[in-house]
Scaffold this motif. Structure first.
Motif, PDB file in Angstrom:
ATOM      1  N   GLY A 228      51.159  62.779  57.255  1.00  0.00           N
ATOM      2  CA  GLY A 228      50.951  63.892  56.349  1.00  0.00           C
ATOM      3  C   GLY A 228      51.193  63.588  54.890  1.00  0.00           C
ATOM      4  N   GLN A 229      51.546  62.342  54.573  1.00  0.00           N
ATOM      5  CA  GLN A 229      51.815  61.946  53.190  1.00  0.00           C
ATOM      6  C   GLN A 229      50.709  61.023  52.676  1.00  0.00           C
ATOM      7  OE1 GLN A 229      54.555  63.144  51.332  1.00  0.00           O
ATOM      8  NE2 GLN A 229      54.587  64.508  53.124  1.00  0.00           N
ATOM      9  N   PRO A 230      50.553  60.928  51.353  1.00  0.00           N
ATOM     10  CA  PRO A 230      49.486  60.090  50.785  1.00  0.00           C
ATOM     11  C   PRO A 230      49.580  58.638  51.238  1.00  0.00           C
ATOM     12  CG  PRO A 230      50.469  61.481  49.082  1.00  0.00           C
ATOM     13  CD  PRO A 230      51.328  61.618  50.310  1.00  0.00           C
ATOM     14  N   ASP A 231      48.438  58.059  51.571  1.00  0.00           N
ATOM     15  CA  ASP A 231      48.388  56.653  51.968  1.00  0.00           C
ATOM     16  C   ASP A 231      47.026  56.081  51.575  1.00  0.00           C
ATOM     17  OD1 ASP A 231      49.098  54.203  53.087  1.00  0.00           O
ATOM     18  OD2 ASP A 231      48.424  54.771  55.093  1.00  0.00           O
ATOM     19  N   VAL A 232      46.703  56.198  50.285  1.00  0.00           N
ATOM     20  CA  VAL A 232      45.373  55.789  49.832  1.00  0.00           C
ATOM     21  C   VAL A 232      45.276  54.298  49.548  1.00  0.00           C
ATOM     22  CG1 VAL A 232      44.797  58.064  48.917  1.00  0.00           C
ATOM     23  CG2 VAL A 232      45.881  56.399  47.416  1.00  0.00           C
ATOM     24  N   THR A 233      46.367  53.574  49.702  1.00  0.00           N
ATOM     25  CA  THR A 233      46.298  52.125  49.503  1.00  0.00           C
ATOM     26  C   THR A 233      46.054  51.381  50.802  1.00  0.00           C
ATOM     27  OG1 THR A 233      48.705  51.916  49.735  1.00  0.00           O
ATOM     28  CG2 THR A 233      47.850  52.241  47.498  1.00  0.00           C
ATOM     29  N   LEU A 400      42.332  63.826  40.731  1.00  0.00           N
ATOM     30  CA  LEU A 400      43.108  62.640  40.370  1.00  0.00           C
ATOM     31  C   LEU A 400      42.466  61.367  40.921  1.00  0.00           C
ATOM     32  CD1 LEU A 400      46.669  64.113  41.022  1.00  0.00           C
ATOM     33  CD2 LEU A 400      45.710  63.494  38.796  1.00  0.00           C
ATOM     34  N   PHE A 401      41.961  61.452  42.154  1.00  0.00           N
ATOM     35  CA  PHE A 401      41.261  60.306  42.741  1.00  0.00           C
ATOM     36  C   PHE A 401      39.982  60.027  41.945  1.00  0.00           C
ATOM     37  CE2 PHE A 401      40.991  57.940  46.908  1.00  0.00           C
ATOM     38  CZ  PHE A 401      39.895  57.168  46.578  1.00  0.00           C
ATOM     39  N   GLY A 402      39.251  61.095  41.629  1.00  0.00           N
ATOM     40  CA  GLY A 402      38.002  60.937  40.894  1.00  0.00           C
ATOM     41  C   GLY A 402      38.195  60.320  39.529  1.00  0.00           C
ATOM     42  N   GLU A 403      39.283  60.676  38.848  1.00  0.00           N
ATOM     43  CA  GLU A 403      39.564  60.091  37.534  1.00  0.00           C
ATOM     44  C   GLU A 403      39.704  58.582  37.630  1.00  0.00           C
ATOM     45  OE1 GLU A 403      42.021  63.896  35.605  1.00  0.00           O
ATOM     46  OE2 GLU A 403      43.080  62.121  36.360  1.00  0.00           O
ATOM     47  N   GLN A 404      40.465  58.124  38.610  1.00  0.00           N
ATOM     48  CA  GLN A 404      40.678  56.684  38.752  1.00  0.00           C
ATOM     49  C   GLN A 404      39.412  55.975  39.231  1.00  0.00           C
ATOM     50  OE1 GLN A 404      43.307  55.290  37.527  1.00  0.00           O
ATOM     51  NE2 GLN A 404      44.191  57.308  37.079  1.00  0.00           N
ATOM     52  N   LEU A 405      38.633  56.649  40.095  1.00  0.00           N
ATOM     53  CA  LEU A 405      37.391  56.043  40.580  1.00  0.00           C
ATOM     54  C   LEU A 405      36.399  55.867  39.441  1.00  0.00           C
ATOM     55  CD1 LEU A 405      35.874  55.020  43.072  1.00  0.00           C
ATOM     56  CD2 LEU A 405      35.061  57.371  43.454  1.00  0.00           C
ATOM     57  N   GLN A 406      36.339  56.831  38.540  1.00  0.00           N
ATOM     58  CA  GLN A 406      35.437  56.701  37.391  1.00  0.00           C
ATOM     59  C   GLN A 406      35.824  55.500  36.521  1.00  0.00           C
ATOM     60  OE1 GLN A 406      34.492  60.026  34.964  1.00  0.00           O
ATOM     61  NE2 GLN A 406      34.002  61.403  36.671  1.00  0.00           N
ATOM     62  N   VAL A 407      37.109  55.323  36.300  1.00  0.00           N
ATOM     63  CA  VAL A 407      37.560  54.168  35.507  1.00  0.00           C
ATOM     64  C   VAL A 407      37.155  52.869  36.191  1.00  0.00           C
ATOM     65  CG1 VAL A 407      39.564  52.967  34.549  1.00  0.00           C
ATOM     66  CG2 VAL A 407      39.474  55.470  34.508  1.00  0.00           C
ATOM     67  N   LEU A 408      37.315  52.813  37.516  1.00  0.00           N
ATOM     68  CA  LEU A 408      36.913  51.619  38.273  1.00  0.00           C
ATOM     69  C   LEU A 408      35.430  51.340  38.105  1.00  0.00           C
ATOM     70  CD1 LEU A 408      37.272  49.415  40.527  1.00  0.00           C
ATOM     71  CD2 LEU A 408      36.783  51.251  42.165  1.00  0.00           C
ATOM     72  N   LEU A 409      34.604  52.360  38.348  1.00  0.00           N
ATOM     73  CA  LEU A 409      33.158  52.160  38.294  1.00  0.00           C
ATOM     74  C   LEU A 409      32.679  51.831  36.883  1.00  0.00           C
ATOM     75  CD1 LEU A 409      31.953  55.010  40.709  1.00  0.00           C
ATOM     76  CD2 LEU A 409      32.443  52.606  41.231  1.00  0.00           C
ATOM     77  N   ASP A 410      33.467  52.266  35.895  1.00  0.00           N
ATOM     78  CA  ASP A 410      33.119  51.973  34.499  1.00  0.00           C
ATOM     79  C   ASP A 410      33.624  50.601  34.063  1.00  0.00           C
ATOM     80  OD1 ASP A 410      31.692  53.027  32.341  1.00  0.00           O
ATOM     81  OD2 ASP A 410      33.523  53.626  31.299  1.00  0.00           O
ATOM     82  N   GLY A 411      34.241  49.877  35.001  1.00  0.00           N
ATOM     83  CA  GLY A 411      34.699  48.518  34.701  1.00  0.00           C
ATOM     84  C   GLY A 411      36.064  48.433  34.064  1.00  0.00           C
ATOM     85  N   GLY A 412      36.836  49.538  34.093  1.00  0.00           N
ATOM     86  CA  GLY A 412      38.101  49.562  33.380  1.00  0.00           C
ATOM     87  C   GLY A 412      39.310  49.121  34.176  1.00  0.00           C
ATOM     88  N   GLN A 413      39.174  48.920  35.499  1.00  0.00           N
ATOM     89  CA  GLN A 413      40.310  48.491  36.303  1.00  0.00           C
ATOM     90  C   GLN A 413      39.822  47.959  37.643  1.00  0.00           C
ATOM     91  OE1 GLN A 413      42.727  52.027  36.509  1.00  0.00           O
ATOM     92  NE2 GLN A 413      41.436  53.036  38.029  1.00  0.00           N
ATOM     93  N   THR A 414      40.732  47.366  38.400  1.00  0.00           N
ATOM     94  CA  THR A 414      40.397  46.798  39.699  1.00  0.00           C
ATOM     95  C   THR A 414      40.543  47.859  40.789  1.00  0.00           C
ATOM     96  OG1 THR A 414      42.665  46.120  40.195  1.00  0.00           O
ATOM     97  CG2 THR A 414      41.292  44.575  38.917  1.00  0.00           C
ATOM     98  N   VAL A 415      40.086  47.517  41.985  1.00  0.00           N
ATOM     99  CA  VAL A 415      40.250  48.410  43.131  1.00  0.00           C
ATOM    100  C   VAL A 415      41.731  48.648  43.412  1.00  0.00           C
ATOM    101  CG1 VAL A 415      39.920  48.646  45.628  1.00  0.00           C
ATOM    102  CG2 VAL A 415      38.035  47.828  44.194  1.00  0.00           C
ATOM    103  N   ASP A 416      42.542  47.575  43.378  1.00  0.00           N
ATOM    104  CA  ASP A 416      43.970  47.727  43.648  1.00  0.00           C
ATOM    105  C   ASP A 416      44.628  48.639  42.616  1.00  0.00           C
ATOM    106  OD1 ASP A 416      43.980  46.211  45.931  1.00  0.00           O
ATOM    107  OD2 ASP A 416      44.606  44.354  44.940  1.00  0.00           O
ATOM    108  N   GLU A 417      44.260  48.485  41.351  1.00  0.00           N
ATOM    109  CA  GLU A 417      44.824  49.353  40.310  1.00  0.00           C
ATOM    110  C   GLU A 417      44.396  50.801  40.533  1.00  0.00           C
ATOM    111  OE1 GLU A 417      45.102  46.269  36.500  1.00  0.00           O
ATOM    112  OE2 GLU A 417      43.198  47.279  36.971  1.00  0.00           O
ATOM    113  N   THR A 418      43.155  50.980  40.941  1.00  0.00           N
ATOM    114  CA  THR A 418      42.645  52.322  41.214  1.00  0.00           C
ATOM    115  C   THR A 418      43.451  53.002  42.308  1.00  0.00           C
ATOM    116  OG1 THR A 418      40.399  51.703  40.551  1.00  0.00           O
ATOM    117  CG2 THR A 418      40.626  53.625  42.005  1.00  0.00           C
ATOM    118  N   LEU A 419      43.666  52.287  43.395  1.00  0.00           N
ATOM    119  CA  LEU A 419      44.368  52.868  44.530  1.00  0.00           C
ATOM    120  C   LEU A 419      45.856  53.058  44.241  1.00  0.00           C
ATOM    121  CD1 LEU A 419      42.622  50.926  47.434  1.00  0.00           C
ATOM    122  CD2 LEU A 419      42.125  53.210  46.581  1.00  0.00           C
ATOM    123  N   ASP A 420      46.482  52.097  43.547  1.00  0.00           N
ATOM    124  CA  ASP A 420      47.901  52.219  43.224  1.00  0.00           C
ATOM    125  C   ASP A 420      48.144  53.425  42.306  1.00  0.00           C
ATOM    126  OD1 ASP A 420      48.561  50.008  44.737  1.00  0.00           O
ATOM    127  OD2 ASP A 420      48.585  48.619  43.025  1.00  0.00           O
TER     128      ASP A 420
END
Length: 430
Positions: A228-233, A400-420
């Motif tokens: 029941g707790q976040p586990d997106v990594t 919050l997930f969408g914000e980080q995903l947009q940064v990833l797709l825009d080339g601003g961070q890695t997948v690991d950074e996105t998930l962390d």
């Protein structure tokens, strides 16, 4: 009927009543929860929902008339408006303690409303009424108690533009991720502004994270939670995000994702510019009406290559709850029982073109419409999957997930950074 109830009757019949209007009425003393009784002891209960405007004219009112015939001491006043207006109205009512007796609910609102104490514990109401809940297909719970019952479910399978796929040399809808990526590339290569897939990632309306991104995880039996707790990594979510990033880098996703909403996605598909999308069955007739010549089909969302287990299929529900402030919880629950009965639930799911919330109900359209019959087979072969339902601030979690995903797709961070970063942001909300 009291003057207060008469005011509510007039307001309730105006489709699209706004939160501002609702708030003004509350401030004037015309609270909606616990509507007054008629002379002679009859009870009037109010039911706020967005369902009536989405159904054929008169159909939902006819069901309420049937309920009133079976329960002559109860009158149902419908407060009907579009989804967005209903949401605003209910959140305003939650803040002021003036919710209508019975409320249509989105699963994303349940945790917030339950924590505020503005919707009642349906488990307790069911116990008091001696109600057998074994026929219910699902219940949305918070801390072990039910606060919402899904009345009908709209699943989100994959839609394919069969003519575009055929032109691209794809002879059947893809069943796994490799086939999907190949099909998306082939459709995009047709040119003429066509795209293989469409992905709405608007932060204003962030349900694309739920319906269009996390659906890939659920389709392969994965999860974004642990106890029941976040586990997106975890590996399930990482695989999904890497896959979406790969499709983005390959240029097969329609342009404009960062500001696109669900209705934009549907419009692009309807106009024949997109090969594949993940969407609600509720839009089948909308697409048919807008473009009768469009050749399209529905199928299960592709799973990871080699996956052979049950597939989760995302869904949204017309859920129902009862206001804690209602002065007539017994009568309100009678309406819930009526809508969840096998016969009524079959009828409502049929006119809504949705799947029933009663396990023993069967919508008539599955025998009359090939697309809906295909979707029903997908539904029966898998399981409804929407882990955002019942979570605290579910819409904010999507954003919050969408914000980080947009940064990833825009080339601003890695997948690991996105998930962390998403994990940290989600943990702060829990």
């Amino acid at each position: 009927m009291s003057n207060e109830a008469q005011v509510r009757r007039r307001v309730g019949r105006v489709a699209g009543v706004t939160a501002a209007t609702f708030g003004l009425l509350a401030a004037a003393g015309c609270g909606t929860g616990g509507s007054g009784g008629d002379s002679g002891g009859d009870v009037t209960i109010e039911f706020a929902q967005w369902w009536e405007p989405e159904l054929p004219d008169g159909e939902f009112r006819a069901l309420m008339d049937e309920f009133e015939q079976q329960n002559p001491s109860i009158t149902v006043e419908l407060i009907s408006g579009p989804y967005a207006a209903t949401k605003e109205q209910l959140f305003a009512g939650a803040a002021s303690g003036t919710m209508p007796d019975v409320v249509g609910l989105d699963g994303a609102w349940v945790s917030d409303f339950a924590s505020q104490g503005v919707i009642t514990d349906l488990t307790a109401l069911m116990d008091e009424a001696g109600y057998d809940d074994s026929e219910l297909a699902s219940q949305v719970q918070v801390d072990g108690s039910t606060y919402m019952i899904p009345v009908v479910n709209f699943v989100y399978p994959m839609f394919t533009n069969d003519a575009l796929l055929a032109d691209a040399g794809v002879d059947a809808p893809p069943t796994n991720r490799t086939e999907f990526a190949d099909a998306a590339a082939a459709v995009t290569a047709l040119g003429d502004d066509t795209s293989g897939w469409i992905l709405p990632l608007s932060l204003e309306t962030p349900n694309g994270v739920q319906n269009d991104v996390m659906s890939w995880t659920w389709a392969s039996g994965g999860t974004m939670l642990a106890d029941g707790q976040p586990d997106v990594t975890n590996d399930d979510v990482r695989s999904t995000v890497e896959y979406v990033q790969g499709l983005w880098d390959d240029g097969v996703i329609a342009p404009g994702s960062f500001t696109m909403k669900e209705q934009d996605k549907v419009e692009e598909f309807t106009n024949g510019r997109v090969g594949m999308m993940i969407d609600s069955l509720a839009h089948i007739n909308l697409i048919r009406d807008a473009n009768p010549d469009l050749e399209f089909s529905v199928s299960a969302i592709p799973a990871e290559d080699g996956y052979e287990g049950e597939r989760g299929i995302p869904y949204a529900s017309w859920g129902i709850g009862v206001a804690e402030s209602s002065e007539h919880p017994e009568e309100a629950f009678k309406l819930v029982e009526f809508l969840m009965s096998q016969e009524t639930n079959s009828e409502l799911s049929s006119i809504a073109k949705a799947f029933p919330g009663n396990k023993n109900s069967t919508p008539d359209f599955v025998a009359d419409d090939e697309l809906f019959a295909d979707a029903f087979e997908i539904y029966q072969a898998g399981y409804p999957a929407n882990e955002f339902t019942g979570l605290p601030v579910a819409e904010q979690l999507m954003r919050l997930f969408g914000e980080q995903l947009q940064v990833l797709l825009d080339g601003g961070q890695t997948v690991d950074e996105t998930l962390d970063k998403t994990q940290a942001a989600w943990e702060a909300e829990f």
